[in-house]
Design an enzyme around this catalytic site. Structure first.
Site, PDB file in Angstrom:
ATOM      1  N   GLY A 160       0.953  -1.042   0.038  1.00  0.00           N
ATOM      2  CA  GLY A 160       0.061   0.048  -0.177  1.00  0.00           C
ATOM      3  C   GLY A 160       0.944   1.150  -0.062  1.00  0.00           C
ATOM      4  O   GLY A 160       2.249   1.053   0.511  1.00  0.00           O
ATOM      5  N   GLN A 198       3.358   9.701   1.380  1.00  0.00           N
ATOM      6  CA  GLN A 198       4.390   9.311   1.481  1.00  0.00           C
ATOM      7  C   GLN A 198       5.401   9.542   0.324  1.00  0.00           C
ATOM      8  O   GLN A 198       6.767   9.284   0.279  1.00  0.00           O
ATOM      9  CB  GLN A 198       4.328   7.422   1.428  1.00  0.00           C
ATOM     10  CG  GLN A 198       3.454   7.272   2.767  1.00  0.00           C
ATOM     11  CD  GLN A 198       3.462   5.722   2.847  1.00  0.00           C
ATOM     12  OE1 GLN A 198       2.473   5.189   2.525  1.00  0.00           O
ATOM     13  NE2 GLN A 198       4.350   4.917   3.536  1.00  0.00           N
ATOM     14  N   HIS A 223      -2.748   7.556   7.145  1.00  0.00           N
ATOM     15  CA  HIS A 223      -1.553   8.320   6.496  1.00  0.00           C
ATOM     16  C   HIS A 223      -2.344   9.683   6.171  1.00  0.00           C
ATOM     17  O   HIS A 223      -1.640  10.567   6.142  1.00  0.00           O
ATOM     18  CB  HIS A 223      -1.020   7.738   5.448  1.00  0.00           C
ATOM     19  CG  HIS A 223      -0.056   6.702   5.814  1.00  0.00           C
ATOM     20  ND1 HIS A 223       1.343   7.198   6.458  1.00  0.00           N
ATOM     21  CD2 HIS A 223       0.475   5.439   5.601  1.00  0.00           C
ATOM     22  CE1 HIS A 223       2.218   6.355   6.365  1.00  0.00           C
ATOM     23  NE2 HIS A 223       1.582   5.111   5.949  1.00  0.00           N
ATOM     24  N   HIS A 230      -4.567   1.528   7.520  1.00  0.00           N
ATOM     25  CA  HIS A 230      -3.223   2.079   7.918  1.00  0.00           C
ATOM     26  C   HIS A 230      -3.036   3.225   6.687  1.00  0.00           C
ATOM     27  O   HIS A 230      -2.458   4.236   6.964  1.00  0.00           O
ATOM     28  CB  HIS A 230      -2.175   0.776   7.460  1.00  0.00           C
ATOM     29  CG  HIS A 230      -0.790   1.196   7.404  1.00  0.00           C
ATOM     30  ND1 HIS A 230       0.194   0.662   8.145  1.00  0.00           N
ATOM     31  CD2 HIS A 230      -0.036   2.093   6.606  1.00  0.00           C
ATOM     32  CE1 HIS A 230       1.318   1.234   7.955  1.00  0.00           C
ATOM     33  NE2 HIS A 230       1.104   1.978   6.843  1.00  0.00           N
ATOM     34  N   GLU A 231      -3.631   2.908   5.725  1.00  0.00           N
ATOM     35  CA  GLU A 231      -3.651   4.051   4.494  1.00  0.00           C
ATOM     36  C   GLU A 231      -4.248   5.299   4.688  1.00  0.00           C
ATOM     37  O   GLU A 231      -3.799   6.329   4.715  1.00  0.00           O
ATOM     38  CB  GLU A 231      -3.721   3.480   3.153  1.00  0.00           C
ATOM     39  CG  GLU A 231      -2.976   2.248   2.549  1.00  0.00           C
ATOM     40  CD  GLU A 231      -1.420   2.345   2.818  1.00  0.00           C
ATOM     41  OE1 GLU A 231      -0.882   3.487   2.830  1.00  0.00           O
ATOM     42  OE2 GLU A 231      -0.817   1.442   2.837  1.00  0.00           O
ATOM     43  N   CYS A 249       5.769  -0.140   7.692  1.00  0.00           N
ATOM     44  CA  CYS A 249       5.539   1.113   6.971  1.00  0.00           C
ATOM     45  C   CYS A 249       6.568   1.556   6.418  1.00  0.00           C
ATOM     46  O   CYS A 249       7.846   1.539   6.812  1.00  0.00           O
ATOM     47  CB  CYS A 249       5.122   2.005   7.744  1.00  0.00           C
ATOM     48  SG  CYS A 249       4.569   3.615   6.920  1.00  0.00           S
ATOM     49  N   LEU A 250       6.560   1.854   4.776  1.00  0.00           N
ATOM     50  CA  LEU A 250       7.682   2.119   3.827  1.00  0.00           C
ATOM     51  C   LEU A 250       8.236   3.261   4.595  1.00  0.00           C
ATOM     52  O   LEU A 250       9.444   3.782   4.171  1.00  0.00           O
ATOM     53  CB  LEU A 250       7.106   2.279   2.397  1.00  0.00           C
ATOM     54  CG  LEU A 250       6.684   1.030   2.027  1.00  0.00           C
ATOM     55  CD1 LEU A 250       6.037   1.283   0.410  1.00  0.00           C
ATOM     56  CD2 LEU A 250       7.834  -0.100   1.728  1.00  0.00           C
TER      57      LEU A 250
HETATM   58  O1  GNR Z   1       3.871  -2.626   2.719  1.00  0.00           O
HETATM   59  C1  GNR Z   1       3.373  -2.499   3.658  1.00  0.00           C
HETATM   60  N1  GNR Z   1       2.924  -3.352   4.617  1.00  0.00           N
HETATM   61  C2  GNR Z   1       1.988  -3.418   5.421  1.00  0.00           C
HETATM   62  C3  GNR Z   1       1.880  -4.466   6.301  1.00  0.00           C
HETATM   63  C4  GNR Z   1       1.065  -4.674   7.387  1.00  0.00           C
HETATM   64  C5  GNR Z   1       0.058  -3.553   7.494  1.00  0.00           C
HETATM   65  C6  GNR Z   1       0.217  -2.486   6.568  1.00  0.00           C
HETATM   66  C7  GNR Z   1       1.182  -2.515   5.464  1.00  0.00           C
HETATM   67  S1  GNR Z   1       1.102  -0.978   4.643  1.00  0.00           S
HETATM   68  C8  GNR Z   1       2.643  -1.015   3.974  1.00  0.00           C
HETATM   69  C9  GNR Z   1       3.354  -0.117   2.905  1.00  0.00           C
HETATM   70  C10 GNR Z   1       3.140   1.490   3.723  1.00  0.00           C
HETATM   71  O2  GNR Z   1       3.702   2.038   4.384  1.00  0.00           O
HETATM   72  N2  GNR Z   1       2.015   1.841   3.329  1.00  0.00           N
HETATM   73  O3  GNR Z   1       1.668   3.013   3.904  1.00  0.00           O
HETATM   74 NI    NI Z   2       2.530   3.308   5.559  1.00  0.00          NI
END
Ligand code: GNR
Ligand code: NI
Length: 174
Positions: free
Chosen positions: A46, A51, A140, A136-137, A94-95
């Site tokens: 995601g 980001q 952000h 999660h997204e 999270c990236l």
């Molecule tokens: O790549 C991602 N893996 C992930 C694993 C578990 C819960 C959420 C994520 S999102 C993350 C990529 C990211 O930072 N998205 O904002």
């Molecule tokens: Ni993230």
């Protein structure tokens, strides 16, 4: 399509509340394409526009299994319309917080309303990894990071680690 640099904590832009997209035009579609290319290259499942330092309410995701064909998804102005009482614990990363993983508790199922690539209003009901990732997204887009769902001790430890590393690279603090 261009791969764009992903910003990491303690970059203060990750705390911005992103602006809604007024109209899905070619520029927004180009942003989606760049986001997908950047997400696949990372690799991640995601990515929110902030980001790549674009404070707009655009999310891309692909939660297909490693051996399944790619299943790119885009969500514009996504809003959670319902979340389950039932919760789920999932290890998240999270990236924008590289190499840091912790278990996060969130609603197990959610419904969300969003605009698709063509600007059509849609609704999705998600569970499992899709529900976790979508939440999660959307976090952000509101300047919220998964570490905000952890204990204060864990969150502060994580931030400290990345702030120290950034200081050694001569960057500004959060
Ligand atoms: O790549 C991602 N893996 C992930 C694993 C578990 C819960 C959420 C994520 S999102 C993350 C990529 C990211 O930072 N998205 O904002
Ligand atoms: Ni993230």
């Amino acid at each position: 399509m261009a791969i764009r640099p992903i910003i990491c904590i303690p970059d203060p832009r990750l705390r911005l509340v992103s602006e809604p997209v007024a109209a899905i035009d070619d520029e927004v579609r180009a942003l989606m394409d760049d986001m997908l290319a950047t997400m696949y290259e990372a690799p991640g499942i995601g990515l929110a526009a902030i980001q790549i330092a674009v404070p707009r309410r655009v999310v891309v995701m692909d939660v297909a299994g490693k051996d399944d064909p790619p299943a790119p998804m885009v969500f514009v102005n996504p809003e959670i319309t319902w979340s389950s009482e039932e919760t789920n614990v999932h290890e998240e990363g999270c990236l924008s917080i590289p190499d840091y993983y912790e278990e996060v508790t969130r609603p197990a199922k959610v419904r969300a309303r969003f605009l698709d690539r063509d600007g059509k209003q849609r609704e999705i009901e998600a569970d499992g990894l899709l529900a976790t990732c979508l939440q999660h997204e959307i976090d952000h887009l509101n300047g919220v990071l998964f570490i905000d769902h952890l204990s204060r001790l864990k969150r502060e430890r994580a931030i400290k680690r990345f702030t120290k590393a950034a200081a050694m690279r001569g960057e500004e603090g959060m």
